[in-house]
Enzyme design. Structure first.
Site, PDB file in Angstrom:
ATOM      1  N   ASP A 163       0.732  -1.230   0.082  1.00 18.52           N
ATOM      2  CA  ASP A 163       0.069  -0.013   0.055  1.00 18.52           C
ATOM      3  C   ASP A 163       0.890   0.993   0.069  1.00 18.52           C
ATOM      4  O   ASP A 163       0.390   2.340   0.200  1.00 18.52           O
ATOM      5  CB  ASP A 163      -0.833  -0.004   1.112  1.00 18.52           C
ATOM      6  CG  ASP A 163      -2.103  -1.014   1.131  1.00 18.52           C
ATOM      7  OD1 ASP A 163      -2.485  -1.027  -0.105  1.00 18.52           O
ATOM      8  OD2 ASP A 163      -2.467  -1.649   2.194  1.00 18.52           O
ATOM      9  N   ASP A 223      -6.875  -4.301  -4.195  1.00 16.21           N
ATOM     10  CA  ASP A 223      -6.477  -3.076  -3.767  1.00 16.21           C
ATOM     11  C   ASP A 223      -5.138  -2.476  -4.384  1.00 16.21           C
ATOM     12  O   ASP A 223      -4.940  -1.578  -4.517  1.00 16.21           O
ATOM     13  CB  ASP A 223      -6.165  -2.918  -2.221  1.00 16.21           C
ATOM     14  CG  ASP A 223      -7.163  -3.947  -1.449  1.00 16.21           C
ATOM     15  OD1 ASP A 223      -7.787  -5.060  -1.932  1.00 16.21           O
ATOM     16  OD2 ASP A 223      -7.661  -3.548  -0.365  1.00 16.21           O
TER      17      ASP A 223
END
Length: 623
Positions: A163, A223
């Site tokens: 991320d 994601d």
């Protein structure tokens, strides 16, 4: 799942058709032909059908159309919320908002390597700074941004998260885009190098994480599509070119292995170390065979972003496939439930998915070639913003909790997490994508040509026959400072693939001034600085036979300044015999500047001497 209710109406005998019926209460004119039988027997039926039709229009159309006034209202509410949070002495700049209802923000420290949300709050502050260049926002944004630098690298791969794109592109990326400070770029490049360490070359994906090693082997999650931007961008701004290939390989694996035939998505695909698919499942969705709404939103946004950087048609195809699945299953208010397949008793609206898609679809609508499809995507984005900007989802500007958008779902109650997490709350990433979506609406609703990073998508055709002496005029507005933006011109027959394709180039340079290409280098006869969000009028006289051009720049409220006087065409450009193409080219990011009111005309006797000098090049401008 919730579906729009469709009422099938049996056709009536038609003798003639009325003009289109307009229902003003519906928020827009709706052209609906209704059957009218002029006999007394059927007059009552006709009236009934008119009423039914109007009611259908009222039910189908949004209560209002999202426009500039609505966008300003949302941004003003967001500004009040963000200013209150940024000024709150109880929140140090090493702590980052994550979720809230009516109470204070739950915070995440800058040292939490595996958490993923820290970039969203500084990202919103930078977006606020972009609106009006208020130094308050820059000071606050910079503080929260710099305190994330410690996460740019780590010797322990287990402490490096997939991320990093969320954390660094939203904070340092926005900072570099809006300030040009090379400090931010260097941090981005280091962070991109760290993310690249998570790439598994055998499988061809970014291995998402190590914290679930007992269950997964080489996991890929939806994601991660969002985090690929860090690699795409860094590969074009001083980083390793191999990072682009890593990101594209991952995106292609996502398209082939994670997207179902109907356009829905799995959340997790787990691979063996040799690259074989071990399982397709979910972590945050209702079931392995369901489609988690925010995961679908990540896919829509991620494939669209990947197409922005690569112009690979496979990315555009994937973006449309997952988008069409999403749109076909939306409820009437355009805000999905947390999972498209969860049973009715377990449904809960998720505004975070809606905000992500509202931002993505505005961009996607600019890429598809079919105007009908493009309009459908844009309409869907605006319908979503219409709902998110209503009292049903937008928190009041004053009072209540510190969040902007209501009714988000971070993690619904599932077997993996029976208690769930942050259900029906304000989420910092919901707020970020709402502010981004509304900012994009403001940016793209003003018309004109916006600069792009890549060739040849920056190129616009100017038609044929622009030979001899031509006068070009346009207005240009830098949307940030400093930038590295070029308005360049080429021959109709030239395939524009690089700056060297452009015989004539007017630039807003990284030093903050206008200059013009002369032969082998850029130069300027006078210093004309530019400022962000300020419009300048540019006039160019080009002599296609003599291979020279002159350029004047007029600041707002000022007089024309001669910046280039019969400069020679670029020395390494292809032969240029006409003015057939213009490139609106960014240096670091898309949308660095806007060009409006661009015209090309032949020089006439009445204009041939206006502002032109008669002496040798480089002499003082003739009054």
């Amino acid at each position: 799942m919730n579906r729009k209710r469709i009422i099938k109406v049996q056709s009536l005998p038609v003798m003639e058709m009325t003009p289109a019926l307009v229902c003003p209460q519906a928020g827009r004119a709706s052209r609906m032909p209704f059957p009218v039988n002029t006999t007394r027997k059927n007059r009552g039926k006709s009236v009934l059908w008119l009423l039914v039709g109007c009611l259908c229009v009222l039910a189908a159309a949004p209560a209002r159309a999202f426009d500039d006034a609505a966008a300003d209202r949302v941004l003003q509410a967001a500004q009040q919320k963000l200013r209150a949070t940024a000024s709150n002495p109880q929140i140090p700049t090493t702590q980052y908002p994550k979720a809230t209802t009516n109470g204070p923000w739950r915070l995440v420290p800058n040292t939490a390597n595996i958490d993923w949300v820290q970039g969203f709050f500084p990202g919103q502050l930078w977006l606020m700074y972009e609106q009006g260049r208020d130094p308050f926002w820059r000071t606050q944004a910079d503080a929260w941004t710099r305190n994330l630098e410690l996460q740019k690298s780590n010797t322990d791969i287990r402490q490096i998260t997939h991320d990093l794109g969320f954390k660094f592109m939203n904070s340092f990326g926005q900072a570099y885009r809006l300030t040009g400070d090379d400090y931010y770029r260097q941090v981005l490049l280091t962070a991109a190098g760290s993310l690249a360490r998570r790439f598994n070359p055998t499988v061809g994906v970014i291995d998402c994480c190590d914290w679930n090693d007992g269950t997964w082997h080489v996991p890929m999650v939806t994601d991660t599509m969002m985090n690929l931007e860090l690699l795409f961008w860094a590969a074009r701004n001083g980083g390793d070119s191999a990072w682009n290939d890593m990101a594209l390989r991952h995106a292609l694996k996502t398209a082939s292995d994670m997207v179902r035939a109907d356009g829905g998505t799995f959340h997790v695909v787990d691979y063996s170390t040799s690259g074989a698919i071990l399982s397709r499942s979910t972590f945050q969705g209702f079931s392995d065979s369901s489609t988690w709404a925010r995961g679908q939103a990540w896919a829509i946004y991620g494939f669209t972003m990947a197409y922005r950087y690569t112009r690979d048609p496979r990315m555009l195809q994937a973006a449309q496939k997952v988008t069409d699945y999403y749109l076909a299953r939306l409820p009437a208010d355009s805000v999905p439930n947390w999972d498209f397949n969860a049973p009715a008793e377990q449904q809960q609206k998720d505004s975070s998915a809606a905000a992500i898609v509202a931002s993505a679809l505005q961009e996607l609508s600019r890429y598809v070639s079919d105007p009908t499809v493009a309009q459908r995507y844009r309409n869907a984005a605006l319908a979503t913003l219409d709902s998110l900007g209503s009292p049903a989802y937008l928190a009041p500007a004053t009072g209540g909790g510190p969040g902007i958008l209501l009714h988000g779902v971070a993690f619904y109650r599932t077997a993996i997490k029976p208690q769930g997490e942050d259900i029906d709350k304000s989420l910092i990433y919901s707020d970020y994508y709402l502010v981004e979506a509304v900012s994009r609406f403001k940016l793209w609703n003003q018309g004109g040509w916006l600069s792009t990073l890549g060739f040849p998508e920056s190129v616009r055709g100017l038609g044929t026959g622009n030979t001899g002496v031509r006068i070009v005029e346009f207005d240009v507005t830098p949307l940030s400072k400093p930038i590295d933006g070029v308005i360049g011109y080429a021959d109709t027959s030239t395939n524009v693939t690089a700056y060297s394709s452009l015989a004539m180039s007017i630039r807003m340079n990284p030093s903050g001034f206008f200059d013009v290409r002369r032969g082998g280098a850029f130069a300027a006869l006078a210093s004309v600085p530019y400022q962000a969000n300020t419009t300048y009028h540019v006039r160019m006289r080009t002599d296609l036979n003599a291979k020279t051009y002159s350029v004047w720049v007029r600041p707002p409220g000022g007089s024309e300044v001669l910046v280039a006087d019969r400069f020679a065409f670029r020395s390494d450009a292809p032969p240029t015999d006409d003015l057939g193409k213009v490139a609106i080219k960014s240096g670091h990011f898309d949308n660095e500047f806007r060009v409006q009111n661009h015209t090309v005309r032949a020089e006439t006797a009445s204009t041939s001497s206006v502002g032109l000098r008669t002496g040798p090049p480089g002499a003082a401008q003739k009054p």
